[in-house]
Design a protein around this motif. Structure first.
Motif, short mmCIF file in Angstrom:
data_model
loop_
_atom_site.label_atom_id
_atom_site.label_comp_id
_atom_site.label_asym_id
_atom_site.label_seq_id
_atom_site.Cartn_x
_atom_site.Cartn_y
_atom_site.Cartn_z
N ARG A 171 0.82 -1.27 -0.06
CA ARG A 171 -0.02 0.08 -0.01
C ARG A 171 0.94 1.00 0.00
O ARG A 171 0.48 2.20 -0.81
CB ARG A 171 -0.93 0.23 1.28
N ASP A 172 1.91 1.13 0.73
CA ASP A 172 2.92 2.40 0.54
C ASP A 172 3.39 2.82 -0.64
O ASP A 172 3.31 3.62 -1.07
CB ASP A 172 3.97 2.02 1.87
N ALA A 173 3.79 1.70 -1.38
CA ALA A 173 4.52 2.02 -2.76
C ALA A 173 3.31 2.42 -3.46
O ALA A 173 3.66 3.15 -4.32
CB ALA A 173 5.07 0.61 -2.99
N SER A 174 2.27 1.81 -3.54
CA SER A 174 1.25 2.47 -4.22
C SER A 174 0.66 3.70 -4.20
O SER A 174 0.53 4.66 -5.18
CB SER A 174 -0.11 1.54 -4.24
N PHE A 175 0.81 4.14 -3.05
CA PHE A 175 0.19 5.61 -2.75
C PHE A 175 1.43 6.33 -3.31
O PHE A 175 1.13 7.54 -3.88
CB PHE A 175 0.37 5.74 -1.23
N HIS A 176 2.79 6.12 -2.97
CA HIS A 176 3.56 7.12 -3.57
C HIS A 176 3.85 6.91 -5.14
O HIS A 176 4.27 7.86 -5.71
CB HIS A 176 5.21 6.70 -3.02
N ARG A 177 3.21 5.85 -5.78
CA ARG A 177 3.31 5.70 -7.15
C ARG A 177 2.25 6.76 -7.71
O ARG A 177 2.34 7.56 -8.59
CB ARG A 177 2.88 4.43 -7.60
N ILE A 178 1.18 6.66 -6.89
CA ILE A 178 0.02 7.83 -7.25
C ILE A 178 0.52 9.41 -7.16
O ILE A 178 0.36 10.06 -7.71
CB ILE A 178 -1.04 7.57 -6.47
N TRP A 179 1.35 9.53 -5.86
CA TRP A 179 1.63 10.73 -5.61
C TRP A 179 2.60 11.47 -6.73
O TRP A 179 2.62 12.49 -7.38
CB TRP A 179 2.21 10.97 -4.10
N THR A 180 3.85 10.31 -7.01
CA THR A 180 4.74 10.88 -7.92
C THR A 180 4.18 10.92 -9.40
O THR A 180 4.80 11.78 -10.01
CB THR A 180 5.89 9.81 -7.90
N ARG A 181 3.40 10.30 -9.77
CA ARG A 181 2.56 10.48 -11.11
C ARG A 181 1.89 11.80 -11.17
O ARG A 181 2.12 12.44 -11.86
CB ARG A 181 1.65 9.33 -11.23
N LYS A 182 1.28 12.17 -9.89
CA LYS A 182 0.78 13.51 -9.80
C LYS A 182 1.43 14.68 -10.04
O LYS A 182 1.37 15.50 -10.82
CB LYS A 182 -0.40 13.63 -8.80
N GLU A 183 2.47 14.54 -9.43
CA GLU A 183 3.65 15.55 -9.21
C GLU A 183 4.54 15.80 -10.48
O GLU A 183 4.65 17.06 -10.81
CB GLU A 183 4.46 15.49 -8.05
N ALA A 184 4.73 14.71 -10.96
CA ALA A 184 5.59 14.73 -12.43
C ALA A 184 4.60 15.32 -13.44
O ALA A 184 5.03 16.16 -14.07
CB ALA A 184 5.79 13.26 -12.71
N VAL A 185 3.20 15.19 -13.29
CA VAL A 185 2.46 16.02 -14.42
C VAL A 185 2.09 17.29 -14.15
O VAL A 185 2.36 18.15 -15.06
CB VAL A 185 1.12 15.10 -14.34
N VAL A 186 2.13 17.64 -12.89
CA VAL A 186 1.88 19.00 -12.62
C VAL A 186 3.42 19.65 -12.71
O VAL A 186 3.38 21.12 -13.13
CB VAL A 186 1.22 19.26 -11.16
N LYS A 187 4.41 19.23 -12.69
CA LYS A 187 5.54 19.86 -13.05
C LYS A 187 5.86 19.92 -14.41
O LYS A 187 6.34 20.99 -14.93
CB LYS A 187 6.80 18.87 -12.50
#
Length: 257
Positions: A171-187
Motif C-alpha cells: 500500500r505504501d508503494a502504491s500511494f507513492h506511485r500515485i503521488w509521484t505520478r501526480k507531481e510529475a504531471v503538474v511539474k
C-alpha cells in the motif's frame, strides 16, 4: 550586467538535435552527501548560493547544492560543455507569466531542451528531454498514515485502489506511485501543486504503466504519458512527457548511488 542567451557550440547543438529527433529523455539519480561538497559550490550562481546558505539543516543544504551542481555536470557530460559556463534559470509560469517560479530551463547556452528536477530524503533526480515539456518527481518511500486513504487530493478510484490493499509495503508503494505520478504531471504542465485540482488528476495506480493522465486547467486540457522509473530501492520516481511522439522515445537512466 544582464545575462545574454547564447547559442551552444556546434557539437552540443547537434547532440541536442539528435536527442529531439529520437524523442529521448535522460534521467540522473544521485544520493546527496550529508555535508556540502566544496567542489560543488563554484558551479552555483549567486541566488543558488544564497538559498543554500538560508537552509537551516546542513543535510538539506548539501542536497540542494548537489542537485544544482549535479544538473550542470549532467548537462555538461551529455553535451560536451563546461559545467562552469552553464546558466540555469526558469521559464515563465504558464498560469501567471511570472518568471520566478516556472519550470527550470537552461539559459546559457541555448539548447532546444526541457528540464525538470526533484529532491526527496536521500535522493536527487534530474531529467532532460525533447518536446515541449517534461516533469519528474521523486518521493522517499515511508509508511502511509490511515488518514491518507481519504486524502481529498486522491480521486475516488485511487482511494478505492488503496483501500483494497493490505496495510504495509504494498500500500505504501502504491500511494507513492500515485503521488509521484501526480507531481510529475503538474511539474510538466508547469503550474505546480497550487495550480492543479489534484483530486481530479487520475493516475491509474493499478496499471504498471506507462499510463495516460489527463490534466485540465482553466478550460485547457492536456494529455501526458507517465511512467514509473525504478532508479533506486526505497525511492518512487515518475516521469511525465506530453502524450504523443515526444513520449515515445527511450528513457536513459544515469544512476550514481
Amino acid at each position: 550586467m544582464a545575462l545574454r542567451e547564447e547559442g551552444a557550440p556546434g557539437t552540443a547543438m547537434a547532440v541536442a538535435g539528435a536527442l529531439a529527433a529520437r524523442g529521448e529523455a535522460h534521467v540522473w539519480f544521485w544520493r546527496p552527501p550529508e555535508h556540502t561538497d566544496p567542489a560543488d559550490l563554484p558551479l552555483l550562481d549567486t541566488e543558488e548560493f544564497r538559498r543554500a546558505l538560508s537552509l537551516p539543516a546542513e543535510r538539506d543544504a548539501a542536497a540542494f547544492v548537489r542537485s544544482r551542481a549535479g544538473a550542470r555536470q549532467a548537462l555538461a557530460g551529455l553535451f560536451g560543455l563546461d559545467p562552469g559556463q552553464l546558466v540555469l534559470g526558469r521559464r515563465a509560469c504558464p498560469g501567471c507569466g511570472d518568471g520566478s517560479h516556472g519550470p527550470p530551463r537552461l539559459v546559457v547556452p541555448y539548447l532546444p531542451l526541457v528540464l525538470s528536477m526533484s529532491r526527496t530524503a536521500g535522493a536527487c533526480v534530474f531529467a532532460v528531454g525533447a518536446g515541449s515539456a517534461i516533469g519528474v518527481d521523486a518521493e522517499a518511500l515511508r509508511p502511509v498514515r490511515p488518514a491518507a486513504m481519504t486524502d481529498p487530493d486522491l480521486t475516488p478510484a485511487e482511494r478505492r485502489h488503496l483501500a483494497a490493499l493490505p496495510a504495509g509495503p504494498e500500500r505504501d508503494a502504491s500511494f507513492h506511485r500515485i503521488w509521484t505520478r501526480k507531481e510529475a504531471v503538474v511539474k510538466a504542465v508547469g503550474l505546480g501543486l497550487s495550480g492543479t485540482e489534484l483530486g481530479l488528476l487520475e493516475t491509474h495506480p493499478a496499471r504498471s504503466g506507462p499510463v495516460r493522465v489527463i490534466h485540465t486547467h482553466r478550460g485547457r486540457t492536456t494529455a501526458w504519458t507517465v511512467e514509473d522509473l525504478p532508479l533506486a530501492e526505497g525511492v518512487a520516481v515518475a516521469l511525465a512527457r506530453p502524450a504523443g511522439p515526444a513520449a515515445h522515445g527511450p528513457v536513459y537512466r544515469h544512476a550514481d548511488h
